[in-house]
Structure formats: structure tokens, C-alpha cells
Design a protein around this motif. Structure first.
Motif, PDB file in Angstrom:
ATOM      1  N   CYS A  17       0.852  -1.184   0.000  1.00  0.00           N
ATOM      2  CA  CYS A  17       0.000   0.000   0.000  1.00  0.00           C
ATOM      3  C   CYS A  17       0.891   1.240   0.000  1.00  0.00           C
ATOM      4  O   CYS A  17       1.842   1.324   0.782  1.00  0.00           O
ATOM      5  N   SER A  18       0.594   2.180  -0.892  1.00  0.00           N
ATOM      6  CA  SER A  18       1.380   3.413  -0.982  1.00  0.00           C
ATOM      7  C   SER A  18       0.431   4.574  -1.233  1.00  0.00           C
ATOM      8  O   SER A  18      -0.476   4.474  -2.059  1.00  0.00           O
ATOM      9  N   ASP A  19       0.655   5.683  -0.523  1.00  0.00           N
ATOM     10  CA  ASP A  19      -0.282   6.795  -0.561  1.00  0.00           C
ATOM     11  C   ASP A  19       0.484   8.119  -0.466  1.00  0.00           C
ATOM     12  O   ASP A  19       1.496   8.191   0.232  1.00  0.00           O
ATOM     13  N   PRO A  20       0.026   9.169  -1.155  1.00  0.00           N
ATOM     14  CA  PRO A  20       0.724  10.456  -1.079  1.00  0.00           C
ATOM     15  C   PRO A  20       0.701  11.090   0.305  1.00  0.00           C
ATOM     16  O   PRO A  20       1.542  11.942   0.598  1.00  0.00           O
ATOM     17  N   GLY A  21      -0.247  10.677   1.142  1.00  0.00           N
ATOM     18  CA  GLY A  21      -0.410  11.337   2.434  1.00  0.00           C
ATOM     19  C   GLY A  21      -1.345  12.523   2.312  1.00  0.00           C
ATOM     20  O   GLY A  21      -1.924  12.787   1.249  1.00  0.00           O
ATOM     21  N   VAL A  22      -1.461  13.270   3.383  1.00  0.00           N
ATOM     22  CA  VAL A  22      -2.419  14.375   3.451  1.00  0.00           C
ATOM     23  C   VAL A  22      -1.814  15.675   2.926  1.00  0.00           C
ATOM     24  O   VAL A  22      -2.514  16.485   2.307  1.00  0.00           O
ATOM     25  N   VAL A  23      -0.520  15.880   3.129  1.00  0.00           N
ATOM     26  CA  VAL A  23       0.122  17.167   2.845  1.00  0.00           C
ATOM     27  C   VAL A  23       0.713  17.224   1.443  1.00  0.00           C
ATOM     28  O   VAL A  23       0.571  18.229   0.736  1.00  0.00           O
ATOM     29  N   ARG A  24       1.377  16.173   1.018  1.00  0.00           N
ATOM     30  CA  ARG A  24       2.092  16.175  -0.260  1.00  0.00           C
ATOM     31  C   ARG A  24       1.127  16.044  -1.438  1.00  0.00           C
ATOM     32  O   ARG A  24       0.129  15.312  -1.351  1.00  0.00           O
ATOM     33  N   SER A  25       1.464  16.708  -2.555  1.00  0.00           N
ATOM     34  CA  SER A  25       0.584  16.679  -3.723  1.00  0.00           C
ATOM     35  C   SER A  25       0.795  15.445  -4.587  1.00  0.00           C
ATOM     36  O   SER A  25      -0.082  15.053  -5.347  1.00  0.00           O
ATOM     37  N   HIS A  26       1.980  14.819  -4.512  1.00  0.00           N
ATOM     38  CA  HIS A  26       2.209  13.617  -5.291  1.00  0.00           C
ATOM     39  C   HIS A  26       3.105  12.663  -4.513  1.00  0.00           C
ATOM     40  O   HIS A  26       3.706  13.030  -3.499  1.00  0.00           O
ATOM     41  N   ASN A  27       3.158  11.426  -4.995  1.00  0.00           N
ATOM     42  CA  ASN A  27       3.825  10.349  -4.258  1.00  0.00           C
ATOM     43  C   ASN A  27       5.193  10.066  -4.868  1.00  0.00           C
ATOM     44  O   ASN A  27       5.297   9.680  -6.027  1.00  0.00           O
ATOM     45  N   GLU A  28       6.258  10.254  -4.078  1.00  0.00           N
ATOM     46  CA  GLU A  28       7.614   9.968  -4.531  1.00  0.00           C
ATOM     47  C   GLU A  28       8.134   8.635  -4.003  1.00  0.00           C
ATOM     48  O   GLU A  28       9.291   8.295  -4.210  1.00  0.00           O
ATOM     49  N   GLN A  70      -5.631  -5.744   4.577  1.00  0.00           N
ATOM     50  CA  GLN A  70      -6.327  -4.870   5.522  1.00  0.00           C
ATOM     51  C   GLN A  70      -5.338  -4.211   6.474  1.00  0.00           C
ATOM     52  O   GLN A  70      -5.466  -3.020   6.800  1.00  0.00           O
ATOM     53  N   ALA A  71      -4.326  -4.963   6.918  1.00  0.00           N
ATOM     54  CA  ALA A  71      -3.330  -4.400   7.827  1.00  0.00           C
ATOM     55  C   ALA A  71      -2.549  -3.282   7.140  1.00  0.00           C
ATOM     56  O   ALA A  71      -2.293  -2.227   7.734  1.00  0.00           O
ATOM     57  N   ALA A  72      -2.159  -3.498   5.881  1.00  0.00           N
ATOM     58  CA  ALA A  72      -1.411  -2.477   5.150  1.00  0.00           C
ATOM     59  C   ALA A  72      -2.252  -1.210   4.985  1.00  0.00           C
ATOM     60  O   ALA A  72      -1.760  -0.093   5.207  1.00  0.00           O
ATOM     61  N   LEU A  74       3.975  -5.633   3.427  1.00  0.00           N
ATOM     62  CA  LEU A  74       3.895  -6.671   4.445  1.00  0.00           C
ATOM     63  C   LEU A  74       4.079  -8.028   3.775  1.00  0.00           C
ATOM     64  O   LEU A  74       3.460  -8.309   2.742  1.00  0.00           O
ATOM     65  N   VAL A  75       4.946  -8.861   4.361  1.00  0.00           N
ATOM     66  CA  VAL A  75       5.192 -10.206   3.838  1.00  0.00           C
ATOM     67  C   VAL A  75       5.040 -11.193   4.991  1.00  0.00           C
ATOM     68  O   VAL A  75       5.764 -11.100   5.984  1.00  0.00           O
ATOM     69  N   ARG A  76       4.106 -12.122   4.847  1.00  0.00           N
ATOM     70  CA  ARG A  76       3.948 -13.164   5.874  1.00  0.00           C
ATOM     71  C   ARG A  76       4.500 -14.480   5.340  1.00  0.00           C
ATOM     72  O   ARG A  76       4.227 -14.875   4.200  1.00  0.00           O
ATOM     73  N   VAL A  77       5.258 -15.175   6.178  1.00  0.00           N
ATOM     74  CA  VAL A  77       5.800 -16.486   5.835  1.00  0.00           C
ATOM     75  C   VAL A  77       4.814 -17.542   6.318  1.00  0.00           C
ATOM     76  O   VAL A  77       4.529 -17.636   7.512  1.00  0.00           O
ATOM     77  N   THR A  78       4.297 -18.325   5.382  1.00  0.00           N
ATOM     78  CA  THR A  78       3.266 -19.306   5.728  1.00  0.00           C
ATOM     79  C   THR A  78       3.766 -20.745   5.660  1.00  0.00           C
ATOM     80  O   THR A  78       2.995 -21.673   5.923  1.00  0.00           O
ATOM     81  N   GLY A  79       5.037 -20.936   5.284  1.00  0.00           N
ATOM     82  CA  GLY A  79       5.560 -22.295   5.202  1.00  0.00           C
ATOM     83  C   GLY A  79       7.064 -22.286   5.030  1.00  0.00           C
ATOM     84  O   GLY A  79       7.726 -21.252   5.149  1.00  0.00           O
ATOM     85  N   ASP A  80       7.612 -23.448   4.725  1.00  0.00           N
ATOM     86  CA  ASP A  80       9.052 -23.626   4.571  1.00  0.00           C
ATOM     87  C   ASP A  80       9.495 -23.077   3.218  1.00  0.00           C
ATOM     88  O   ASP A  80       8.964 -23.464   2.179  1.00  0.00           O
ATOM     89  N   CYS A  81      10.469 -22.153   3.218  1.00  0.00           N
ATOM     90  CA  CYS A  81      10.976 -21.620   1.945  1.00  0.00           C
ATOM     91  C   CYS A  81      12.429 -22.030   1.719  1.00  0.00           C
ATOM     92  O   CYS A  81      13.213 -21.303   1.137  1.00  0.00           O
ATOM     93  N   ALA A  82      12.772 -23.239   2.190  1.00  0.00           N
ATOM     94  CA  ALA A  82      14.104 -23.777   1.937  1.00  0.00           C
ATOM     95  C   ALA A  82      14.240 -24.144   0.464  1.00  0.00           C
ATOM     96  O   ALA A  82      13.267 -24.542  -0.187  1.00  0.00           O
ATOM     97  N   VAL A  83      15.434 -24.041  -0.051  1.00  0.00           N
ATOM     98  CA  VAL A  83      15.677 -24.361  -1.455  1.00  0.00           C
ATOM     99  C   VAL A  83      15.286 -25.801  -1.761  1.00  0.00           C
ATOM    100  O   VAL A  83      14.752 -26.107  -2.833  1.00  0.00           O
TER     101      VAL A  83
END
Length: 270
Positions: free
Chosen positions: A12-23, A226-228, A248-257
Motif C-alpha cells: 500500500c502506498s499513498d501520497p499522504g495528506v500534505v504532499r501533492s504527489h507520491n515519490e 487490511q493491515a497495510a 507486508l510479507v507473511r511467511v506461511t511455510g518452509d521456503c528452503a531451497v
């Protein structure tokens, strides 16, 4: 098993309340196991260009690295060097653009980068964008800001309480694209099922303290999207003085090679 089956991601990315554009710029790819967040700075749209270059160049570079690696052993033998080299190359490209195109003069960007590989996450950062880990109902910050404010805190010039109201909050001491070379901090952390990694621009942690961030994850963490959105919304409700971005990144299992994701990924990339 593919990595996208064990990594749940929301952005999730947002310009915020004050800034006119998102950098800010954000990128994540569960198949590649990477997440990238950059917070640009510079006149006109130059900050947006710098952050966009950072996410685009790095995502392309790691897609190429994974495709061209002869086997997983080649990657596992020097992952930190790979991360450092690609970020330094990205820094050089942004610096070159700022030096050769007048409209981009002085542009730069912070960076926080995460690469999930073989039940570890390699976190690289430059500037004051952060990485946090939520584990066992506790939030811990995995990065240390490269900022004047952090230096003042470390030297004892100001307290943590005073830092929240400092006018030096946004003065970074390192960024991509400002100089021809850059020093990258890289940390390696183990990964467990149930971990949630949060990458954020300072637009979030300038508005919410760690306790408030932890409360949002505790309440909404089962639904990452929803959390983001809730993290961004609360930052804006508290003033939204800057662009605010989260991954946000959730690990839900084994990510071994050895779980076989490597070969499935190669089949997709080739």
C-alpha cells in the motif's frame, strides 16, 4: 512448492495528506522472493524518478540473476555480495542520471530491500526507510536509520522522546544516487513460519510509533491487505505529513531451497 505458496504479500502506498504527489515506489514478487521500497527525494518529479529507478532496476536485476544462476548453490554461496553489488550498481545508475540530466540534478532515494532465500531473509537498506519483523506477538526493528536524528540519539544529544518532535527527522546521511559510491548495510535473519516482515517509508514511522504499528499488526495481521491499508490510514489520520508506503510479507511455510521452489521458478523465468 513455489515461493508464492509460502509468502503472502500486501502493498500500500499513498501520497499522504500534505504532499501533492507520491515519490515513494514499492515492488514485491513472491515468486522471486523479493520486496523493495524506496522513498525518493529531489526537486520537481526527480524523487519519483529516483525511487522508480531503484525498484525497476533491482527487480529486473534479481529476475536476471535467478534466471542465469546455474544452480541454487551458486546463489547460496554469496547472496550478500550479490545484494551489495546490485544495489551499488543501481546507485551508480541513479547518480549518472542525476549528473547528466539537469532536471534530475540532486535526486536520490532511500531503499529497503528484502530477499527471502533458503529460510533466511537478506535485508539491505540505505537511508531511513525501515524493516520490522513481527514474531510471537512482538515487533522488532531490523534496520538502523542512516539519519542525522539517529546519530543524535546514538551520541546522547537527544532522547527518544525528544526525537519524535525533532525538526531533523527527515535529514538522511545516506541515500542512493547522491554520490558515485554508496555504503549498504545488509543483515541476515532467520525466517520462521508465521513471521511478518514490514518494510516502510518514514511516512509511517514518523506518524506512528512502534507500539502503534504493533497494535495494527496484532489486530489486522491475519488479513495483510487490511493491515497495510490500516497502517496507511492511521498515518494519514495522524497528519499524513509525508508519503506513506508499506509492504507486508507473511511467511506461511518452509521456503528452503530443497522444497523445490527453485526449479519451478526457473521454469517460469525461462
Amino acid at each position: 512448492m513455489s515461493l508464492h505458496e509460502v509468502l503472502d504479500i500486501a502493498l500500500c502506498s499513498d501520497p499522504g495528506v500534505v504532499r501533492s504527489h507520491n515519490e515513494d515506489a514499492v515492488f514485491a514478487d513472491a515468486d522471486l522472493g523479493i520486496a523493495i521500497l524506496a522513498d525518493g527525494m529531489g526537486g520537481y518529479n526527480a524523487g519519483e524518478v529516483a525511487s522508480g529507478m531503484a525498484t525497476s532496476l533491482l527487480s529486473t536485476a534479481f529476475s536476471r540473476l535467478l534466471r542465469d544462476a546455474r544452480n541454487e548453490t551458486e546463489l547460496l554461496s554469496y547472496p550478500e555480495q550479490l545484494v551489495n553489488d546490485e544495489i551499488c550498481g543501481t546507485n551508480a545508475a541513479i547518480f549518472h542520471a542525476s549528473q547528466t540530466q539537469e532536471k534530475y540534478a540532486g535526486m536520490g532515494t532511500t531503499l529497503v530491500f528484502a530477499w527471502f532465500l533458503d529460510n533466511r531473509v537478506y535485508i539491505a537498506h540505505v537511508g531511513d526507510s525501515r524493516a520490522y519483523r513481527w514474531r510471537d506477538d512482538n515487533l522488532s526493528c531490523l534496520t538502523r536509520d542512516h539519519s542525522l536524528l539517529q546519530e543524535q540519539i546514538d551520541s546522547g544529544m537527544i532522547s527518544l522522546d525528544e526525537a519524535r518532535f525533532s525538526h531533523n527527522r527527515n535529514l538522511v546521511t545516506r541515500a542512493l544516487g547522491i554520490e558515485s559510491e554508496v555504503e549498504v548495510d545488509i543483515g541476515v535473519h532467520d525466517v520462521r513460519e508465521g513471521d511478518i516482515l514490514l518494510l516502510c517509508s518514514d511516512g509511517l514511522n514518523d506518524m506512528l510509533d512502534d507500539e502503534q504499528i504493533a497494535e495494527v499488526i496484532a489486530v489486522h495481521g491475519e488479513n495483510l491487505a487490511q493491515a497495510a491499508e490500516q497502517l496507511v490510514e492511521q498515518a494519514n489520520d495522524l497528519g499524513g505529513r509525508d508519503n506513506v508506503s508499506v509492504i507486508l510479507v507473511r511467511v506461511t511455510g518452509d521456503c528452503a531451497v530443497h522444497c523445490g521452489w527453485w526449479h519451478k521458478l526457473l521454469a517460469k523465468l525461462k
